[in-house]
Scaffold this motif. Structure first.
Motif, PDB file in Angstrom:
ATOM      1  N   ASN A  62      21.436  43.712  48.855  1.00  0.00           N
ATOM      2  CA  ASN A  62      21.530  44.606  47.698  1.00  0.00           C
ATOM      3  C   ASN A  62      22.946  45.117  47.484  1.00  0.00           C
ATOM      4  OD1 ASN A  62      18.878  44.328  47.020  1.00  0.00           O
ATOM      5  ND2 ASN A  62      18.337  46.471  47.273  1.00  0.00           N
ATOM      6  N   VAL A  63      23.675  45.364  48.578  1.00  0.00           N
ATOM      7  CA  VAL A  63      25.079  45.765  48.444  1.00  0.00           C
ATOM      8  C   VAL A  63      25.877  44.648  47.771  1.00  0.00           C
ATOM      9  CG1 VAL A  63      27.190  46.309  49.713  1.00  0.00           C
ATOM     10  CG2 VAL A  63      25.022  47.363  50.392  1.00  0.00           C
ATOM     11  N   LEU A  64      25.663  43.405  48.212  1.00  0.00           N
ATOM     12  CA  LEU A  64      26.374  42.268  47.607  1.00  0.00           C
ATOM     13  C   LEU A  64      26.021  42.119  46.133  1.00  0.00           C
ATOM     14  CD1 LEU A  64      26.030  39.607  50.463  1.00  0.00           C
ATOM     15  CD2 LEU A  64      28.008  41.049  49.917  1.00  0.00           C
ATOM     16  N   LEU A  65      24.754  42.368  45.792  1.00  0.00           N
ATOM     17  CA  LEU A  65      24.333  42.310  44.392  1.00  0.00           C
ATOM     18  C   LEU A  65      25.110  43.312  43.550  1.00  0.00           C
ATOM     19  CD1 LEU A  65      22.286  41.704  42.020  1.00  0.00           C
ATOM     20  CD2 LEU A  65      20.933  43.586  42.964  1.00  0.00           C
ATOM     21  N   LEU A  66      25.206  44.547  44.029  1.00  0.00           N
ATOM     22  CA  LEU A  66      25.893  45.589  43.264  1.00  0.00           C
ATOM     23  C   LEU A  66      27.376  45.287  43.111  1.00  0.00           C
ATOM     24  CD1 LEU A  66      24.030  48.592  44.896  1.00  0.00           C
ATOM     25  CD2 LEU A  66      23.887  47.935  42.486  1.00  0.00           C
ATOM     26  N   VAL A  67      27.979  44.705  44.151  1.00  0.00           N
ATOM     27  CA  VAL A  67      29.383  44.278  44.030  1.00  0.00           C
ATOM     28  C   VAL A  67      29.501  43.213  42.946  1.00  0.00           C
ATOM     29  CG1 VAL A  67      31.270  43.103  45.209  1.00  0.00           C
ATOM     30  CG2 VAL A  67      29.970  44.871  46.409  1.00  0.00           C
ATOM     31  N   GLY A  68      28.552  42.258  42.935  1.00  0.00           N
ATOM     32  CA  GLY A  68      28.576  41.208  41.921  1.00  0.00           C
ATOM     33  C   GLY A  68      28.431  41.756  40.507  1.00  0.00           C
ATOM     34  N   LEU A  69      27.630  42.783  40.330  1.00  0.00           N
ATOM     35  CA  LEU A  69      27.438  43.351  38.997  1.00  0.00           C
ATOM     36  C   LEU A  69      28.708  44.000  38.448  1.00  0.00           C
ATOM     37  CD1 LEU A  69      23.865  44.866  39.442  1.00  0.00           C
ATOM     38  CD2 LEU A  69      24.518  43.063  37.834  1.00  0.00           C
ATOM     39  N   THR A  70      29.593  44.430  39.327  1.00  0.00           N
ATOM     40  CA  THR A  70      30.858  44.997  38.844  1.00  0.00           C
ATOM     41  C   THR A  70      31.757  43.916  38.239  1.00  0.00           C
ATOM     42  OG1 THR A  70      31.999  44.719  40.973  1.00  0.00           O
ATOM     43  CG2 THR A  70      30.776  46.781  40.632  1.00  0.00           C
ATOM     44  N   LEU A  71      31.437  42.651  38.493  1.00  0.00           N
ATOM     45  CA  LEU A  71      32.281  41.538  38.032  1.00  0.00           C
ATOM     46  C   LEU A  71      31.698  40.814  36.823  1.00  0.00           C
ATOM     47  CD1 LEU A  71      33.068  40.037  41.567  1.00  0.00           C
ATOM     48  CD2 LEU A  71      34.417  41.712  40.280  1.00  0.00           C
ATOM     49  N   VAL A  72      30.599  41.298  36.255  1.00  0.00           N
ATOM     50  CA  VAL A  72      29.912  40.603  35.160  1.00  0.00           C
ATOM     51  C   VAL A  72      30.818  40.494  33.934  1.00  0.00           C
ATOM     52  CG1 VAL A  72      28.108  40.927  33.411  1.00  0.00           C
ATOM     53  CG2 VAL A  72      27.538  41.078  35.829  1.00  0.00           C
ATOM     54  N   GLN A  73      30.880  39.278  33.373  1.00  0.00           N
ATOM     55  CA  GLN A  73      31.659  39.030  32.171  1.00  0.00           C
ATOM     56  C   GLN A  73      30.850  38.346  31.069  1.00  0.00           C
ATOM     57  OE1 GLN A  73      34.858  39.989  31.686  1.00  0.00           O
ATOM     58  NE2 GLN A  73      34.878  40.950  33.711  1.00  0.00           N
ATOM     59  N   THR A  74      29.755  37.689  31.417  1.00  0.00           N
ATOM     60  CA  THR A  74      28.973  36.938  30.434  1.00  0.00           C
ATOM     61  C   THR A  74      27.483  37.149  30.681  1.00  0.00           C
ATOM     62  OG1 THR A  74      28.781  34.923  31.778  1.00  0.00           O
ATOM     63  CG2 THR A  74      30.754  35.137  30.394  1.00  0.00           C
ATOM     64  N   LEU A  75      26.682  36.726  29.716  1.00  0.00           N
ATOM     65  CA  LEU A  75      25.226  36.801  29.838  1.00  0.00           C
ATOM     66  C   LEU A  75      24.741  35.933  30.990  1.00  0.00           C
ATOM     67  CD1 LEU A  75      22.691  38.000  28.400  1.00  0.00           C
ATOM     68  CD2 LEU A  75      22.552  35.846  27.134  1.00  0.00           C
TER      69      LEU A  75
END
Length: 404
Positions: A62-75
């Motif tokens: 879940n921590v890795l998921l939240l880090v990934g969400l900070t990098l979202v650029q596209t759908l």
């Protein structure tokens, strides 16, 4: 809290990237598809392994998921991360319920599981309110940073305070994962529950994904207002589940609790597309605080009421359904496998539901989509009652004390 906040964020992403109904439906489909693949083997692993390790691994993911969400650029990034989210969430859900179900006294399982769900509902409510406020005031990055900190604290708490290998452990020689599932499916109650969850999940997952998107795209509600709507259902669910579980332990006949909850959920779902009519009887309300103004549009009040009905309906259905799955799995020392079977029957409908309902939104109307979901829930409840039959525990297997 993180899960609830991400649901609100999905509505913001759908609006930001101008997602179609079908594309937004993939938020639910990607999540359900990964859970479908993982849930059965994972359930058996948990039955045979150390539950504490799976709790810790789920929190780290879940921590890795939240880090990934900070990098979202596209759908496409959002859809991928929803699939990744499914790995940690199914690990935490199956493990947590299995441990609580196994350490609970046999004559109080509904109460224990209901109380456990109360805590989850209250935490989810905080996610709706606090997470929605953070998204409204500070945006994605600050919100995810706060959630990362909370998840890390949870990880430390599990490591320090949950005993090693909590719950019981099945005998690895007793049955393979497939054999355990086949034996469980031969139980009439399990078969009825599996059929029910396939139909019910088709509609419910569409509601979970699309109600926030509906509020955002049709009425322009911000993250805080969306969180407020979802909080109504979490509040009713959080307050009522423990009491329902205790009452069901005393009176039995869990199938009628499940049926009543199903019909209630269908009624709440059918009410959602009536939100535009709220302006006929309700005026907008403006709240000023801290130099900011927040306008509550009329649709907010109707959607809040609809989601509160959904929370009450879930309070009837969830603790009784979960207790039945735990009780049936206890006959074969396969509680996690039984809960995994509960989840896999959900995922099949959850894969199809958001896509089909999303297509209805695109090509017909929101009314048609939500009413299709409600109709399928009613069918699920009727089929469940027709199929359900209580059987005694098979000889030579573990029997709960309440049935001795």
């Amino acid at each position: 809290m993180a899960f609830a906040t991400i649901i609100i964020a999905l509505a913001l992403y759908a609006d930001l990237f101008e997602a179609s109904g079908i594309a937004a439906g993939l938020f639910g489909t990607a999540y359900a598809a990964v859970r479908l693949v993982l849930v059965l083997p994972l359930g058996r692993k948990i039955d045979l392994g150390n539950s504490k390790r799976y709790l810790l691994l789920g929190l780290v993911l879940n921590v890795l998921l939240l880090v990934g969400l900070t990098l979202v650029q596209t759908l496409e990034h959002v859809i991928f991360l929803r699939g990744f989210q499914a790995i940690g969430s199914i690990m935490l859900w199956v493990t947590g319920v299995a441990v609580v179900g196994e350490i609970a006294p046999d004559d109080g399982r509904g109460l224990w599981i209901g109380t456990y769900n109360q805590v989850r509902s209250i935490a989810s409510l905080l996610g709706d309110v606090v997470g929605g406020a953070l998204l409204f005031l500070y945006g994605f990055d600050v919100t995810y940073a706060v959630l990362i900190g909370l998840t890390l604290l949870s990880t430390v708490a599990v490591f320090l305070f949950v005993r090693d290998d909590p719950g019981t452990r099945a005998d690895p020689e007793d049955a393979t994962g497939i054999e355990a599932l086949v034996r469980l499916l031969r139980r009439r109650a399990i078969g009825a529950l599996v059929a029910f969850r396939f139909s019910f999940s088709f509609g419910k997952m569409a509601v979970i994904i699309f109600l926030p998107i509906y509020a955002r795209t049709q009425f322009g509600m911000n993250a805080f207002l969306i969180g407020g709507i979802l909080a109504g259902g979490k509040l009713t669910k959080g307050l009522a589940q423990g009491y329902v579980g205790e009452f069901a332990d005393r009176v039995g006949r869990e199938q009628w609790f499940i049926f009543a909850g199903t019909i209630g959920y269908a009624l709440g779902t059918a009410l959602i597309p009536a939100a535009p009519l709220a302006s006929v009887v309700i005026d907008p309300v403006t709240i000023a605080a801290g130099g900011r103004e927040l306008t509550l549009v009329p649709a907010f009040f109707l959607l809040f009421a609809a989601y509160s009905i959904l929370g009450l309906a879930d309070s009837l259905r969830l603790p009784t359904s979960m207790a039945l799955f735990v009780e049936e799995g206890d006959h074969y020392d396969s509680v996690a496998a039984s809960l995994s079977l509960r989840s896999v029957s959900w995922q099949v409908g959850a894969i199809l539901g958001p896509l089909v309902v999303g297509a209805m939104f695109d090509f017909v109307s929101f009314l048609a989509g939500f009413w299709l979901a409600a109709g399928l829930m009613v069918v699920a409840g009727v089929v469940f009652l027709a199929l359900f039959e209580v059987e005694g525990a098979p000889s030579g297997t573990a029997v709960p004390a309440s049935q001795d």
